[in-house]
Enzyme design. Structure first.
Site, mmCIF file in Angstrom:
data_model
loop_
_atom_site.group_PDB
_atom_site.id
_atom_site.type_symbol
_atom_site.label_atom_id
_atom_site.label_comp_id
_atom_site.label_asym_id
_atom_site.label_seq_id
_atom_site.Cartn_x
_atom_site.Cartn_y
_atom_site.Cartn_z
ATOM 1 N N LYS A 1 -8.088 -7.434 53.757
ATOM 2 C CA LYS A 1 -9.463 -6.952 53.017
ATOM 3 C C LYS A 1 -10.683 -7.544 53.621
ATOM 4 O O LYS A 1 -10.873 -8.971 53.258
ATOM 5 C CB LYS A 1 -9.447 -6.986 51.293
ATOM 6 C CG LYS A 1 -10.413 -6.013 50.821
ATOM 7 C CD LYS A 1 -11.171 -6.504 49.797
ATOM 8 C CE LYS A 1 -12.220 -7.358 49.726
ATOM 9 N NZ LYS A 1 -13.384 -6.984 50.330
ATOM 10 N N GLY A 39 -13.264 -17.702 50.460
ATOM 11 C CA GLY A 39 -14.452 -17.378 50.098
ATOM 12 C C GLY A 39 -14.997 -18.243 49.044
ATOM 13 O O GLY A 39 -14.686 -19.520 49.289
ATOM 14 N N SER A 40 -15.951 -17.840 48.211
ATOM 15 C CA SER A 40 -16.405 -18.809 47.295
ATOM 16 C C SER A 40 -15.559 -19.326 46.020
ATOM 17 O O SER A 40 -14.606 -18.483 45.732
ATOM 18 C CB SER A 40 -17.652 -18.127 46.531
ATOM 19 O OG SER A 40 -17.249 -17.058 45.883
ATOM 20 N N GLY A 60 -12.661 -17.518 43.981
ATOM 21 C CA GLY A 60 -11.404 -18.153 44.048
ATOM 22 C C GLY A 60 -10.671 -18.431 42.637
ATOM 23 O O GLY A 60 -9.581 -18.176 42.408
ATOM 24 N N CYS A 93 -18.532 -23.071 55.730
ATOM 25 C CA CYS A 93 -17.838 -23.542 54.547
ATOM 26 C C CYS A 93 -17.831 -24.958 54.692
ATOM 27 O O CYS A 93 -18.050 -25.811 53.626
ATOM 28 C CB CYS A 93 -16.721 -23.016 54.504
ATOM 29 S SG CYS A 93 -15.388 -23.447 55.803
HETATM 30 P P1 NAD Z 1 -17.094 -14.203 48.404
HETATM 31 O O1 NAD Z 1 -16.265 -15.136 47.667
HETATM 32 O O2 NAD Z 1 -18.416 -13.515 47.696
HETATM 33 O O3 NAD Z 1 -16.242 -13.156 48.930
HETATM 34 C C1 NAD Z 1 -15.017 -13.293 49.666
HETATM 35 C C2 NAD Z 1 -14.199 -12.227 49.799
HETATM 36 O O4 NAD Z 1 -13.703 -12.112 48.487
HETATM 37 C C3 NAD Z 1 -14.881 -11.104 50.312
HETATM 38 O O5 NAD Z 1 -13.777 -9.987 50.870
HETATM 39 C C4 NAD Z 1 -14.951 -10.115 48.965
HETATM 40 O O6 NAD Z 1 -15.139 -8.923 49.058
HETATM 41 C C5 NAD Z 1 -14.004 -10.803 47.942
HETATM 42 N N1 NAD Z 1 -14.211 -10.779 46.596
HETATM 43 C C6 NAD Z 1 -15.406 -10.802 45.887
HETATM 44 N N2 NAD Z 1 -15.204 -10.725 44.843
HETATM 45 C C7 NAD Z 1 -13.804 -10.458 44.347
HETATM 46 C C8 NAD Z 1 -13.003 -10.155 43.189
HETATM 47 N N3 NAD Z 1 -13.587 -10.362 42.042
HETATM 48 N N4 NAD Z 1 -11.908 -10.114 43.334
HETATM 49 C C9 NAD Z 1 -11.322 -10.302 44.674
HETATM 50 N N5 NAD Z 1 -12.006 -10.574 45.743
HETATM 51 C C10 NAD Z 1 -13.136 -10.595 45.520
HETATM 52 O O7 NAD Z 1 -17.410 -15.203 49.509
HETATM 53 P P2 NAD Z 1 -18.446 -14.529 50.760
HETATM 54 O O8 NAD Z 1 -19.428 -14.723 50.247
HETATM 55 O O9 NAD Z 1 -17.940 -13.591 51.538
HETATM 56 O O10 NAD Z 1 -18.246 -16.137 51.493
HETATM 57 C C11 NAD Z 1 -18.851 -17.215 51.548
HETATM 58 C C12 NAD Z 1 -17.853 -18.328 50.873
HETATM 59 O O11 NAD Z 1 -16.892 -18.379 51.551
HETATM 60 C C13 NAD Z 1 -18.655 -19.785 50.919
HETATM 61 O O12 NAD Z 1 -18.471 -20.455 49.445
HETATM 62 C C14 NAD Z 1 -17.927 -20.519 51.821
HETATM 63 O O13 NAD Z 1 -18.030 -21.888 51.634
HETATM 64 C C15 NAD Z 1 -16.573 -19.850 51.683
HETATM 65 N N6 NAD Z 1 -15.772 -20.058 53.024
HETATM 66 C C16 NAD Z 1 -14.546 -20.890 52.932
HETATM 67 C C17 NAD Z 1 -13.833 -21.506 54.041
HETATM 68 C C18 NAD Z 1 -12.795 -22.447 54.092
HETATM 69 O O14 NAD Z 1 -12.076 -22.249 54.894
HETATM 70 N N7 NAD Z 1 -12.774 -23.382 53.005
HETATM 71 C C19 NAD Z 1 -14.200 -20.562 55.289
HETATM 72 C C20 NAD Z 1 -15.431 -19.712 55.196
HETATM 73 C C21 NAD Z 1 -16.043 -19.414 53.948
#
Ligand code: NAD
Length: 498
Positions: free
Chosen positions: A190, A243-244, A248, A301
């Site tokens: 996804k 993701g965030s 998470g 990140c």
């Molecule tokens: P996000 O958490 O908003 O979204 C990430 C993914 O989760 C997307 O595909 C989104 O559609 C999905 N998502 C959103 N809400 C959800 C829910 N309720 N249930 C399941 N899935 C859901 O993050 P973002 O804005 O896309 O990315 C930025 C974040 O990612 C930053 O916090 C960054 O630090 C982190 N990140 C971490 C790493 C790492 O390796 N640690 C790498 C890249 C990005």
């Protein structure tokens, strides 16, 4: 194909913008035919309408993934057979390198130089690395009594949902799907709603490489509907999430509310980058520090977003980074000479702007930048920004901004530097610059972070070394042999010898 203006123009003019779900080896509309607008932050234009996966589409993809897993079309292939198919997939990514690079650049605004010269080669390397390692790993036999043979073997976990962010659309997806597929799992990808196109495109490439129908699906959609439904699905065995931290934590809850599926999390960071006065090459340290926050528009990140400088050199060092920031301004992402591109969308642009205003109110001073720029393009751009006189308890030093905003802090001695570094809910990465090896190793041991860079910041990163977080930066690891563990079950078999 080399990265020239002509090649970019030519490939872009023939580009297909993928928009459909990929299920059971073919592209299809979502069952409801619902779609969402895909907007490019380069100029605010609508690129295409992308179909939106909802419960019925998810159920279909999951049932195909489960069926193919149980029938063993992929899961029962030998590691050597899976290796050949993934190596072919790597060749196909190289063949379509410019097209895939353009899709990511158009979707999320990063520069074509980054997608073509960094994201694509590192994605290809990642696939090759996992393909090459898998038939060189052995299971174990336990040192048990002679009447028994104790076998410790590893098996694929089943159906894996990979939920990924937009900042490195293809690369972050590959970090999940390469180790998940090579270990024999079925995978549902996804992509983030801001950057679905390269993910959709690789469905066809994996099929072309020989991955059987049903083993790999792509479900574009949003987080609260598509992502959440995947996380709550009882036939999904593992969610691999990047993701965030906020989302998470929801993913962990969804696991508890459904089938206790395994969860691997790569979340955010607010990484410290410590400059000791005894560093013998402050110019190189300044260059790396500027790159660590202004590269990829700061949407990284592990960005070195807290620059922690020893007081004796604070003023001079900030000056060096300020001078460098002037050469790191955003410009047209499709120009191969641009250093930085657009911020992913207007929401993220507003979030960055909001944090800059918060920083001013908190009493920090802007040394350079601080503004939205290039408004005439219709796109989303922000100047490289440096705050000085920051206190570590300020919001701009504690919260992830995810943009080109650097906070600078000062310290007097080793203990204070480490204490500032560790005063964070995150623990993803850290940088340490010093000419004293003992100080460097002590800092690495005392900093609570998954990765510590000594006298560099992210320079040598490759597929061999695991990446992941302490504290609220995540659970588990991407990359390296360690990432394979996310996607494997451990089976113990006791054989009685008579
Ligand atoms: P996000 O958490 O908003 O979204 C990430 C993914 O989760 C997307 O595909 C989104 O559609 C999905 N998502 C959103 N809400 C959800 C829910 N309720 N249930 C399941 N899935 C859901 O993050 P973002 O804005 O896309 O990315 C930025 C974040 O990612 C930053 O916090 C960054 O630090 C982190 N990140 C971490 C790493 C790492 O390796 N640690 C790498 C890249 C990005």
């Amino acid at each position: 194909m080399s990265l020239t203006v002509e090649n970019i123009k030519k490939t872009k003019s023939n580009l297909n913008y993928p928009s459909q779900l990929f299920i059971n080896g073919k592209y299809q509309k979502s069952i409801s035919e619902k779609s969402f607008e895909n907007i490019s932050p380069i100029d605010g234009s609508i690129v295409n309408q992308v179909f939106f996966a909802e419960q019925e589409d998810i159920d279909l993809a999951v049932s195909k993934a489960k069926e193919t897993f149980n029938k063993g079309y992929w899961s029962n292939l030998s590691p050597g057979e899976r290796k050949k198919i993934l190596l072919k997939f790597a060749i196909l990514l190289e063949r379509d390198r410019l097209e895939l690079s353009l899709l990511d650049t158009i979707d999320m605004g990063k520069t074509i130089n980054d997608t073509y010269n960094a994201d694509l080669p590192t994605s290809i390397d990642n696939i090759e690395w996992y393909a090459e390692i898998i038939d060189k790993l052995f299971d174990d036999i336990s040192p048990s009594s002679k009447e028994y043979l104790g076998l410790i073997t590893k098996e694929p976990i089943g159906v894996v949902a990979a939920i990924v962010p937009w900042n490195y659309p293809l690369w972050m997806a590959i970090w999940k799907i390469a180790p998940a597929l090579i270990t024999g799992n079925s995978v549902i990808l996804k992509p983030a709603e801001q950057s679905p196109m390269s993910a959709i495109k690789i469905g066809a490439l994996l099929s072309e490489a020989g991955v059987p129908d049903g083993v790999f699906s792509v479900l574009p959609g949003d987080g609260p509907i598509t992502g959440k439904s995947l996380c709550l699905h009882n036939d999904i065995d593992c969610v691999a999430f990047t993701g965030s931290g906020e989302v998470g934590k929801l993913v962990l809850q969804y696991s508890g509310q459904s089938n206790m599926k395994r969860v691997q999390l790569e979340c955010g960071g607010k990484s410290p980058n410590i400059i000791f006065a005894d560093c013998d090459d402050l110019d190189r340290a300044a260059e790396a520090s500027a790159y660590a926050i202004f590269g990829n528009q700061g949407e990284v990140c592990s960005a070195g977003s807290r620059l922690i400088i020893q007081k004796d050199i604070e003023k001079d060092f900030i000056n060096k980074v300020v001078q460098l920031s002037k050469k790191m301004q955003p410009s047209d992402p499709l120009n191969p000479d641009s250093f930085a591109g657009a911020i992913v969308n207007t929401e993220q642009l507003e979030k960055i702007n909001k944090y800059v205003n918060i920083g001013k109110k908190e009493g920090a001073d802007i040394e350079v930048g601080g503004n939205i720029t290039m408004k005439e393009t219709g796109g989303c751009y922000f100047e490289p920004t440096i705050f000085k006189n920051v206190k570590n308890n300020m919001k701009i030093a504690q919260e992830e901004i995810f943009g080109p905003v650097l906070t600078t802090l000062a310290f007097s001695d080793f203990n204070e530097a480490v204490s500032i570094a560790n005063d964070s809910e995150y623990g993803l990465a850290a940088g340490v610059w010093t000419n004293d090896i003992n100080k460097a190793i002590r800092a690495s041991r005392e900093i609570r972070a998954g990765t510590v860079y000594i006298n560099n910041y992210e320079e040598g990163v490759d597929s061999t070394i695991p990446l992941g977080g302490y504290k609220q930066s995540g659970i588990g690891r991407d990359n390296g042999a360690q990432a394979l563990e996310n996607y494997l079950q451990v089976k113990s078999t006791w054989v009685k010898i008579t």
